[in-house]
Write a protein that holds these residues in place. Structure first.
Motif, PDB file in Angstrom:
ATOM      1  N   UNK A  42       0.805  -1.217   0.000  1.00 48.04           N
ATOM      2  CA  UNK A  42       0.000   0.000   0.000  1.00 48.04           C
ATOM      3  C   UNK A  42       0.842   1.273   0.000  1.00 48.04           C
ATOM      4  N   UNK A  43       0.264   2.316  -0.608  1.00 48.21           N
ATOM      5  CA  UNK A  43       0.769   3.673  -0.499  1.00 48.21           C
ATOM      6  C   UNK A  43      -0.360   4.498   0.113  1.00 48.21           C
ATOM      7  N   UNK A  44      -0.113   5.071   1.292  1.00 45.81           N
ATOM      8  CA  UNK A  44      -1.122   5.826   2.013  1.00 45.81           C
ATOM      9  C   UNK A  44      -0.867   7.321   1.880  1.00 45.81           C
ATOM     10  N   UNK A  45      -1.931   8.118   2.030  1.00 47.28           N
ATOM     11  CA  UNK A  45      -1.817   9.571   1.913  1.00 47.28           C
ATOM     12  C   UNK A  45      -2.312  10.232   3.196  1.00 47.28           C
ATOM     13  N   UNK A  46      -1.604  11.292   3.607  1.00 44.08           N
ATOM     14  CA  UNK A  46      -1.953  12.023   4.818  1.00 44.08           C
ATOM     15  C   UNK A  46      -2.851  13.206   4.475  1.00 44.08           C
ATOM     16  N   UNK A  47      -3.963  13.326   5.199  1.00 43.37           N
ATOM     17  CA  UNK A  47      -4.883  14.452   5.044  1.00 43.37           C
ATOM     18  C   UNK A  47      -4.575  15.461   6.147  1.00 43.37           C
ATOM     19  N   UNK A  48      -3.957  16.575   5.765  1.00 42.73           N
ATOM     20  CA  UNK A  48      -3.506  17.553   6.766  1.00 42.73           C
ATOM     21  C   UNK A  48      -4.683  18.270   7.419  1.00 42.73           C
ATOM     22  N   UNK A  49      -5.861  18.274   6.775  1.00 46.16           N
ATOM     23  CA  UNK A  49      -7.031  18.942   7.330  1.00 46.16           C
ATOM     24  C   UNK A  49      -7.654  18.139   8.459  1.00 46.16           C
ATOM     25  N   UNK A  50      -7.637  16.802   8.309  1.00 45.96           N
ATOM     26  CA  UNK A  50      -8.238  15.938   9.334  1.00 45.96           C
ATOM     27  C   UNK A  50      -7.185  15.233  10.190  1.00 45.96           C
TER      28      UNK A  50
END
Length: 224
Positions: A141-149
């Motif tokens: 997997x490649x995961x992405x960080x949501x800086x808003x949440x």
């Protein structure tokens, strides 16, 4: 460096090289950090991390240094534990914070900034979440960080599960290079390209001349 270390995390911010944690020569986890200043031509110690971490991965975003995942252990409990935490160091305030938690405990993953987006590539996690033993399995997997949440979510996956990959960005494209699968210890020769704009994978027309893992890559522009 002021402290000899291996399996540490490193990133560059404002023309300074920052290094975080790692293992010392005796295999003990480190919580020390330092940066190298080309102007002063010397290494400067930083505030220690909240906990000793090795086998994590670091990059920068918005003037801060982020370290995702990794492993830790201490004298009371020498069994390595895979971390689920991302920590953040702000050079301006000189303070540490915990902005979010990963989808799963991960070590030997690779954190990159792709045009203001944090992506975490591959790595190794517990085969059985409840067991929390040393038995690890590589992930694709490649995961992405949501800086808003302040949360992580699944973005895409590589062609195969592997850890200790090298990752480098050129514009909106992410290149994932080499790595190892801990199931069979096979080291990879693959070069894959993920276009973050169109969310598509492109097959590269070449393979590495030799299989590699745990190497570091940079992109160079306007070389003459």
């Amino acid at each position: 460096m002021n402290v000899a270390r291996m399996s540490h995390s490193a990133c560059v911010l404002d023309e300074r090289i920052y290094v975080f944690g790692g293992l010392d020569g005796c295999g003990s986890a480190l919580d020390s950090c330092e940066y190298y200043s080309p102007v002063m031509n010397r290494w400067v110690a930083l505030w220690k991390m909240p906990v000793p971490i090795y086998a994590g991965s670091a990059t920068t975003l918005g003037g801060k240094c982020y370290i995702a995942g990794g492993m830790t252990h201490n004298a009371d409990d020498p069994t390595p534990r895979v971390r689920m935490t991302m920590i953040c160091y702000d050079p301006r305030s000189r303070k540490w914070s915990v902005p979010g938690y990963l989808r799963m405990p991960l070590c030997h993953a690779t954190l990159v900034n792709v045009q203001g987006r944090l992506l975490l590539c591959g790595g190794a996690t517990y085969r059985e979440e409840k067991a929390r033993k040393r038995d690890l399995v590589s992930v694709a997997s490649i995961d992405e960080y949501n800086i808003l949440t302040n949360s992580w979510g699944f973005r895409t996956k590589m062609s195969s599960a592997r850890q200790e990959v090298s990752a480098v960005t050129v514009g909106s494209k992410l290149y994932v290079i080499g790595g190892k699968n801990c199931e069979d210890e096979k080291i990879d020769q693959t070069v894959e390209c993920y276009d973050t704009t169109f969310s598509t994978w492109k097959n590269c027309q070449f393979r590495l001349p030799t299989a590699v893992k745990n190497v570091k890559c940079v992109s160079c522009h306007n070389l003459k």
